[in-house]
Structures are given as structure tokens and as C-alpha cells.
Design a protein around this motif. Structure first.
Motif, PDB file in Angstrom:
ATOM      1  N   GLU A  65       0.810  -1.219   0.000  1.00 56.80           N
ATOM      2  CA  GLU A  65       0.000   0.000   0.000  1.00 56.80           C
ATOM      3  C   GLU A  65       0.842   1.269   0.000  1.00 56.80           C
ATOM      4  O   GLU A  65       0.323   2.359  -0.249  1.00 56.80           O
ATOM      5  CB  GLU A  65      -0.928   0.017   1.213  1.00 56.80           C
ATOM      6  N   GLY A 113      -7.634   0.245  -4.295  1.00 58.82           N
ATOM      7  CA  GLY A 113      -8.536   1.279  -3.796  1.00 58.82           C
ATOM      8  C   GLY A 113      -9.883   1.261  -4.484  1.00 58.82           C
ATOM      9  O   GLY A 113     -10.285   0.258  -5.077  1.00 58.82           O
ATOM     10  N   LYS A 116     -12.883   6.137  -8.253  1.00 62.87           N
ATOM     11  CA  LYS A 116     -13.689   7.332  -8.008  1.00 62.87           C
ATOM     12  C   LYS A 116     -14.186   7.985  -9.298  1.00 62.87           C
ATOM     13  O   LYS A 116     -15.163   8.730  -9.293  1.00 62.87           O
ATOM     14  CB  LYS A 116     -12.871   8.360  -7.210  1.00 62.87           C
ATOM     15  N   GLU A 145      -8.824   6.048  -5.588  1.00 62.44           N
ATOM     16  CA  GLU A 145      -8.477   6.625  -4.287  1.00 62.44           C
ATOM     17  C   GLU A 145      -7.899   5.526  -3.399  1.00 62.44           C
ATOM     18  O   GLU A 145      -8.513   4.480  -3.205  1.00 62.44           O
ATOM     19  CB  GLU A 145      -9.705   7.225  -3.620  1.00 62.44           C
ATOM     20  N   THR A 146      -6.716   5.781  -2.866  1.00 59.41           N
ATOM     21  CA  THR A 146      -6.064   4.834  -1.985  1.00 59.41           C
ATOM     22  C   THR A 146      -5.528   5.565  -0.767  1.00 59.41           C
ATOM     23  O   THR A 146      -4.746   6.505  -0.889  1.00 59.41           O
ATOM     24  CB  THR A 146      -4.924   4.080  -2.705  1.00 59.41           C
ATOM     25  N   ASP A 147      -5.989   5.193   0.402  1.00 56.57           N
ATOM     26  CA  ASP A 147      -5.530   5.785   1.662  1.00 56.57           C
ATOM     27  C   ASP A 147      -5.649   7.310   1.642  1.00 56.57           C
ATOM     28  O   ASP A 147      -4.752   8.027   2.098  1.00 56.57           O
ATOM     29  CB  ASP A 147      -4.080   5.355   1.922  1.00 56.57           C
ATOM     30  N   GLY A 148      -6.755   7.813   1.067  1.00 59.74           N
ATOM     31  CA  GLY A 148      -7.009   9.246   1.047  1.00 59.74           C
ATOM     32  C   GLY A 148      -6.334  10.006  -0.072  1.00 59.74           C
ATOM     33  O   GLY A 148      -6.500  11.225  -0.188  1.00 59.74           O
ATOM     34  N   ILE A 149      -5.561   9.322  -0.909  1.00 57.14           N
ATOM     35  CA  ILE A 149      -4.854   9.965  -2.024  1.00 57.14           C
ATOM     36  C   ILE A 149      -5.407   9.432  -3.335  1.00 57.14           C
ATOM     37  O   ILE A 149      -5.653   8.232  -3.483  1.00 57.14           O
ATOM     38  CB  ILE A 149      -3.334   9.706  -1.937  1.00 57.14           C
ATOM     39  N   GLU A 150      -5.625  10.336  -4.300  1.00 56.64           N
ATOM     40  CA  GLU A 150      -6.152   9.933  -5.599  1.00 56.64           C
ATOM     41  C   GLU A 150      -5.029   9.857  -6.637  1.00 56.64           C
ATOM     42  O   GLU A 150      -4.255  10.787  -6.800  1.00 56.64           O
ATOM     43  CB  GLU A 150      -7.223  10.919  -6.057  1.00 56.64           C
ATOM     44  N   ASN A 219       1.696  10.356   2.183  1.00 54.15           N
ATOM     45  CA  ASN A 219       0.467  10.853   2.801  1.00 54.15           C
ATOM     46  C   ASN A 219       0.558  12.306   3.271  1.00 54.15           C
ATOM     47  O   ASN A 219      -0.443  12.917   3.614  1.00 54.15           O
ATOM     48  CB  ASN A 219       0.102   9.984   4.006  1.00 54.15           C
ATOM     49  N   GLU A 220       1.768  12.852   3.246  1.00 56.08           N
ATOM     50  CA  GLU A 220       1.952  14.227   3.679  1.00 56.08           C
ATOM     51  C   GLU A 220       1.836  15.201   2.534  1.00 56.08           C
ATOM     52  O   GLU A 220       1.856  16.410   2.733  1.00 56.08           O
ATOM     53  CB  GLU A 220       3.316  14.378   4.360  1.00 56.08           C
TER      54      GLU A 220
END
Length: 221
Positions: A65, A113, A116, A145-150, A219-220
Motif C-alpha cells: 500500500e 482502492g 472514483k 483513491e487509496t488511503d485518502g490519495i487519488e 500521505n503528507e
């Protein structure tokens, strides 16, 4: 090594073409040894080319992931910041992989993911390395979308590729490394990442779909 399902019809037509061509040659020009051997060689080339193009090599996919897997076999031809105007409407980091006719043409999900966004665009058939092919050629656009990121990836037809096949739809859950589509006879796949993403490839690298790591999820960003 197996043959991909997208190749069954093309290979069957190729076999039919070779059979008819050889039958006509044998009937009308059996005494012309030079022509006969030329037809034999052409027939062998057609069949071998079709079999190698639609080959589906067995691959062991290691899902992670934290990484972005390459969606296609080929060569990295673009790594640059650009304006993505269809979905994000902002600047993204684009990585493009060019697939020649000798590459495996299976397309694989770079991340796991939820789909979307998906859209098919009819269009032109400019050479796949032409920068305008991203917006003018026949293409599909998929956003997962994966772990809040597209992550956006785009199949693009080339001058020889006249059929794009896809297996995804909006709302579907996809797994990293599984097939999301197929493009016939030479083309390109673009991947759009957030600015600041760590890239693990460089221009000119030869890559393999589902095997080569394109970059890392940040993620940042």
C-alpha cells in the motif's frame, strides 16, 4: 506463458488469413518456389507476431500500500510536472510509459482502492509519444483513491493502437497489480501523482507492469 483473452479473435483471424493466403499461393503459384517460400515466411511472421503480442506472462505481484506499481510494460518517456485538466484541474507529476508493439500490452492497477472516476474519450490516433496525444487521442481516464490519495492513470491509443479495452467502472474496488485493461498494437499509459511524490524511475528506464515500482505514496503531500 499463456495467450491473453483479447488475442483470441485476432489470432483466429490471423490463422484464417494465413490459411487462405497459402491455399491461393499453392493453387496458382505452386511452381514458383521463390514466391511460395516468401509466402511461407510471411505467414510464419504474422503468426509469431500475433502470438508474442498477445502473450500473457505469469507474474508474481507483490502488493504494498506504500508504493505505486508500474501499470504497463515499456519505456519511461516522460517525468514532468504538468497541468492535469480533466479531473484534478491542477498541477500533477506525470510519468508516461510508452509501449512498443513488442511489449506485453496488459495494463495493471498501480494501486489498490476505489475507482472514483472513469471516462472513455473517443479521439485521434497521433503517435503515442506526441505530447498532444494525452488530450487528443482516443483514451480512458481512471482515478483510484487509496488511503485518502487519488492516483489518475490514462490509457492512450497510438498511431497503431485502434482499440482500447478496459475492465473497470466507477465505484469498483480494485487490487494493485490486477488487470484494468488492454491496448492493442503500441500505445502509452500516463500516471499522474501528487506534486512532491517520490519517483523511483528515471527517463529511459525499461519497466514491467505490476513489477517495477514507479514511486511511493506520500500521505503528507
Amino acid at each position: 506463458m499463456t495467450i491473453h483473452k483479447e488475442g483470441y479473435t485476432s489470432i483466429a483471424l490471423g490463422v484464417l488469413f494465413v490459411f487462405v493466403l497459402n491455399a491461393i499461393t499453392h493453387y496458382y503459384a505452386s511452381e514458383n518456389q521463390l514466391l511460395t517460400w516468401a509466402v511461407y515466411i510471411l505467414s510464419a511472421f504474422v503468426l509469431i507476431a500475433l502470438l508474442q503480442f498477445f502473450r500473457s506472462p505469469k507474474r508474481t505481484i507483490t502488493q504494498d500500500e506504500k508504493i505505486i506499481l508500474c501499470p504497463a510494460d515499456g519505456k519511461v518517456v516522460v517525468i514532468e510536472e504538468t497541468e492535469e485538466t480533466e479531473y484534478f484541474q491542477d498541477r500533477r507529476l506525470q510519468i508516461s510509459i510508452f509501449m512498443s508493439p513488442i511489449n506485453v500490452h496488459i495494463n495493471r492497477n498501480p494501486v489498490s482502492g476505489i475507482v472514483k472516476y472513469f471516462k472513455y474519450h473517443p479521439g485521434k490516433y497521433l503517435m503515442a509519444w506526441n505530447p498532444k496525444s494525452s488530450t487528443l487521442n482516443e483514451r480512458t481516464t481512471t482515478v483510484v483513491e487509496t488511503d485518502g490519495i487519488e492516483i489518475l492513470f490514462r490509457q492512450i491509443a497510438g498511431a497503431m493502437a485502434r482499440r482500447i479495452v478496459w475492465y473497470v467502472k466507477e465505484g469498483q474496488t480494485v487490487d494493485q497489480g490486477t488487470e484494468f485493461g488492454f491496448i492493442k498494437f503500441g500505445s502509452r499509459v500516463d500516471v499522474f501523482l501528487p506534486i512532491g511524490s517520490k519517483v523511483a524511475v528515471k527517463l529511459g528506464d525499461k519497466v514491467k507492469g505490476g513489477i517495477t515500482v514507479l514511486g511511493e505514496i506520500n500521505n503528507e503531500v
